[in-house]
Design an enzyme around this catalytic site. Structure first.
Site, PDB file in Angstrom:
ATOM      1  N   ASP A 104      -2.914   3.477  -0.170  1.00 29.28           N
ATOM      2  CA  ASP A 104      -1.878   4.162  -0.574  1.00 29.28           C
ATOM      3  C   ASP A 104      -1.464   5.297   0.368  1.00 29.28           C
ATOM      4  O   ASP A 104      -2.067   5.301   1.519  1.00 29.28           O
ATOM      5  CB  ASP A 104      -2.001   4.786  -1.843  1.00 29.28           C
ATOM      6  CG  ASP A 104      -0.522   5.108  -2.606  1.00 29.28           C
ATOM      7  OD1 ASP A 104       0.268   5.005  -2.111  1.00 29.28           O
ATOM      8  OD2 ASP A 104      -0.626   5.592  -3.967  1.00 29.28           O
TER       9      ASP A 104
HETATM   10  C1  BGC Z   1       2.683   5.977  -4.211  1.00 31.62           C
HETATM   11  C2  BGC Z   1       2.792   4.220  -4.224  1.00 31.62           C
HETATM   12  C3  BGC Z   1       3.847   3.808  -3.575  1.00 31.62           C
HETATM   13  C4  BGC Z   1       3.656   4.232  -2.197  1.00 31.62           C
HETATM   14  C5  BGC Z   1       4.734   3.850  -1.028  1.00 31.62           C
HETATM   15  C6  BGC Z   1       2.854   6.378  -2.817  1.00 31.62           C
HETATM   16  O1  BGC Z   1       3.084   7.834  -2.853  1.00 31.62           O
HETATM   17  O2  BGC Z   1       1.531   6.458  -4.906  1.00 31.62           O
HETATM   18  O3  BGC Z   1       2.671   4.077  -5.684  1.00 31.62           O
HETATM   19  O4  BGC Z   1       3.825   2.334  -3.639  1.00 31.62           O
HETATM   20  O5  BGC Z   1       3.785   5.828  -1.951  1.00 31.62           O
HETATM   21  O6  BGC Z   1       5.928   4.247  -1.462  1.00 31.62           O
END
Ligand code: BGC
Length: 733
Positions: free
Chosen positions: A292
């Site tokens: 993530d």
């Molecule tokens: C979130 C994810 C997301 C990623 C990309 C993160 O902050 O937890 O769910 O896919 O950002 O935007």
């Protein structure tokens, strides 16, 4: 353009049969990837630095007019230091960035473009928690298919969805992004979304790669605070949290995102247990795992990695193949391999997985296949997509209460009030993809005005209340799950004035509506219903669509009851006697929720017969009573008659729950094991039957093996988890 490659083959799993959830289960297994010969060729040619580059994912920047790249990242792409991008889209823009990767790098390996396409791309559907309340698995799959088609036409090949995080935590803002509390329903949904995105051939120009997230158990943060610690037994984790991730993998999902939380003291980004052991070894997952956003270097703050290099080492060795935004892999992996802390074999394993997916997407054959501006125009926000979005949004709404005020009559004077009545912005909810407020044709007020005269003085009021959209989603936890106090006061004052009030709610979590439900004449939970949400609300209010949504998550009567969910255990002192003190209860609040899992009203009524289990019976040992019997690997049928006893046609979700009365570990008092959506004309009666087999009775037994145990079971069938009729049977080996 370089086209140095041959072909890629991904053999997909046998399609899961999730569309008929009453007892049937997925026969699918993880998608198998045939090694693409071009990947081997590439690996032989790649320098260590170029290999590392394929494990690096950066974001593009945004200006008011659209996406743009920071010059540094373009340099990284040119130098082969970055192999994937997120937040970059439109056919024109991705074509230009792709051109740099393909024509200006030594090996010409195409970029993979990813984006958070969570509940629609340009045409926005209800937030995922809302979708899940439709219990309409084919419609959920269709929404993902449309989202994929629109996204793929805008240059994207990869979505960070389905979000498979089970949650019983309404304080957590991201409960809005998931499918609620139940692993069975959640599994059907995550598999359906995967099929919708990926179709049966990832190389088509209208399918995209799914990403199963957040692996794992992100939905159980302590105190409901985002990113917070998660801790639970392996048994609970496997039974109630893991199934939706697994179902998506079984349906063919070929990427997975690690979660921000720790589990049992180990941040998921360094969890060998989660990524190598469960995902890759136990489940046979052959796609790649992405971190993530900055999740790798956050392990320094977790107190698990000493520095960025250590974090990169831990993650890569635990099975995390791609680094989103930490730059830890870019900065340290080459040295880690040179020093032997990460073996080149481990790095190759990650790069091979990533390249195989690029090949499967068809990018090695034609890197520009997703970058066609004409297709982008034709396939985006089409009339068909909007018509589907309107219908689906109406299906996702849950009529929580109705004393008869709904449906409204067309032509009668209505007042439309409340802070959310005129909003278009809030209709889209959080994670709205590339959805734009300008594309929302009507607010709720606008839509009602098109049907009926609106007058502030009218005695019937549609009162639109809720949470502004950014009160839910990421980093949007609350310590209260009440509506803002002024909103409740507004409702009370309207009631004091003698008005009849139908409340419409726009929100993204279970709320404590105990006060509102006393005052309101009707409550329609509309969630954040998306681009066509204004019209969809009007469709339901005026009866053009008879509401059929059922809650996929329990609504408590007080935050103090949380966590509250339908598959709770009985305890040694269940609350049975109204005046008893030493039973599992509160002094100041009933145990029951305000609105139970599975609850949802219609403009018609449904009557259920008692469930019947035809077939052979046996004597219950030690008694003279007989009970229907399920033997070994056989099946048992349970039947119920459902009658539409009202005056309009309606759709009902017939729900099946099971209880195992005695186990080697204690079992829930009710567990959802099947459902069927049926539409009945007034007066129509339909027999619904469910097939029960030993798999449906199985659980992690005391020794952690999966299987059923012989003994007595109860089966419950009804229109809500708290409104069921029961029958009994025995299971014998
Ligand atoms: C979130 C994810 C997301 C990623 C990309 C993160 O902050 O937890 O769910 O896919 O950002 O935007």
């Amino acid at each position: 353009m370089r086209r140095a490659f041959l072909f890629a083959v991904v053999a997909f799993a046998v399609a899961a049969c999730a569309g008929t959830p009453n007892g049937s289960r997925s026969r699918a297994r993880a998608a198998r990837i045939k090694e693409d010969p071009r990947v081997d060729e590439l690996l032989k040619k790649m320098t260590l630095e170029e290999k590392v580059g394929q494990t690096v994912l950066f974001t593009s920047d945004w200006t008011v007019t659209g996406p743009s790249m920071r010059s540094g990242y373009l340099e990284d792409i040119k130098a082969g230091r970055c192999g994937a991008l997120l937040n970059a889209y439109t056919a024109d823009f991705t074509r230009e960035v792709q051109r740099v990767a393909v024509e200006e790098t030594r090996l010409g390996i195409p970029i993979l473009f990813g984006y958070d396409v969570i509940h629609g791309f340009r045409t926005i559907f209800p937030i995922n928690l809302g979708m899940s309340c439709s219990w309409d698995i084919p419609a959920i799959e269709e929404s993902a298919r449309i989202a994929a088609e629109e996204a793929a036409a805008a240059g994207l090949q990869w979505t960070y969805s389905p979000m498979c995080d089970i949650s019983v935590e309404p304080r957590w803002g991201r409960i809005s992004e998931g499918s609620g509390e139940d692993p069975y329903l959640g599994s059907l949904i995550s598999a359906a979304m995967t099929r919708g995105y990926q179709g049966d051939d990832l190389s088509k120009d209208n399918t995209i790669l799914a990403c199963v997230k957040h692996f794992a158990a992100y939905g159980a943060p302590q105190a409901g605070r985002d990113y917070n610690t998660v801790d639970m037994s392996e048994r609970w984790f496997r039974e109630f949290y893991l199934p939706p991730y697994k179902a998506a993998i079984d349906a063919g999902a070929l990427s997975v995102m690690a979660s921000f939380n720790e589990l049992d003291g180990v941040p998921a980004h360094a969890s060998n247990h989660l990524m190598n052991e469960i995902l890759k070894d136990e489940w046979g997952f052959e796609g790649f795992v992405v971190s993530d956003y900055t999740g790798i270097n956050e392990m320094i703050m977790h107190g698990y990695a000493a520095d960025e290099s250590h974090a990169a080492e831990l993650s890569m060795n635990a099975g995390l193949d791609m680094d989103m935004m930490s730059a830890a892999y870019m900065n340290h992996l080459t040295d880690l391999v040179k020093s032997g802390k990460v073996s080149e074999k481990t790095l190759d394993h990650a790069v091979r997985r990533i390249l195989n997916i690029k090949a499967a997407l068809g990018l090695l054959d034609d890197p520009y296949k997703y970058c066609d501006p004409q297709r982008e125009k034709e396939r985006t926000l089409t009339e068909e997509n909007k018509a589907f979005a309107r219908q689906f949004a109406a299906e996702s709404m849950v009529l929580l209460k109705n004393n008869g005020v709904l449906p409204l009559k067309k032509g009668e004077k209505i007042a439309v009030l409340g802070p959310m009545a005129a909003t278009k912005d809030d209709l889209l909810g959080s994670w709205r993809g590339a959805g734009q407020v300008e594309a929302v044709p009507a607010s709720i007020e606008d839509a009602i005005k098109e049907v009926t005269p609106v007058a502030a003085s009218a005695s019937k009021v549609v009162l639109v209340l809720g949470e502004p959209w950014d009160w839910t989603g990421e980093a949007a936890s609350r310590t209260s799950i009440n509506l803002p106090v002024e909103q409740t006061e507004l409702l009370k004052s309207l009631k004091k004035q003698g008005k009849t009030v139908a409340v419409v709610l726009l929100n993204g979590r279970p709320l404590d509506l105990s006060e509102e439900s006393e005052y309101a004449d009707a409550i329609l939970e509309a969630w954040y219903p998306g681009t066509m949400g204004g019209y969809a609300v009007a469709d339901v209010l005026f009866g053009d669509c008879n509401p059929s949504g059922k809650l996929s998550v329990t609504f408590p009567r007080d935050l103090g009851q949380v966590p509250i969910y339908h598959y709770a255990k009985n305890t040694g002192r269940p609350y049975i006697h109204p005046d008893a003190k030493y039973e599992s209860r509160y002094l100041d609040c009933p145990n029951e929720p305000l609105y139970a899992f599975g609850h949802g009203l219609s403009y018609t009524t449904f009557e259920y017969s008692a469930p019947v289990i035809p077939g052979s019976t046996s004597v219950i040992p030690g008694t003279d009573r007989e009970s229907p019997v399920l033997k070994g690997d056989g099946t048992l049928t349970v039947k119920v008659k459902v009658t539409n006893t009202g005056s309009v046609a309606g759709t009902e979700t017939v729900q099946l729950y099971i209880r195992d009365l005695v186990g080697s570990v204690t079992r829930p008092v009710k567990q959802l094991k099947g459902f069927e959506r049926i539409t009945l004309q007034p007066g129509e009666c339909r027999e619904v039957s469910f097939t029960i087999d030993s798999e449906m009775l199985s659980f992690y037994r005391q020794d952690m093996t999966w299987g059923p145990e012989p003994g007595d079971f109860k089966v419950f069938i009804g229109g809500a988890s708290d409104n069921v009729k029961e029958a009994s049977f025995r299971y014998e080996i």
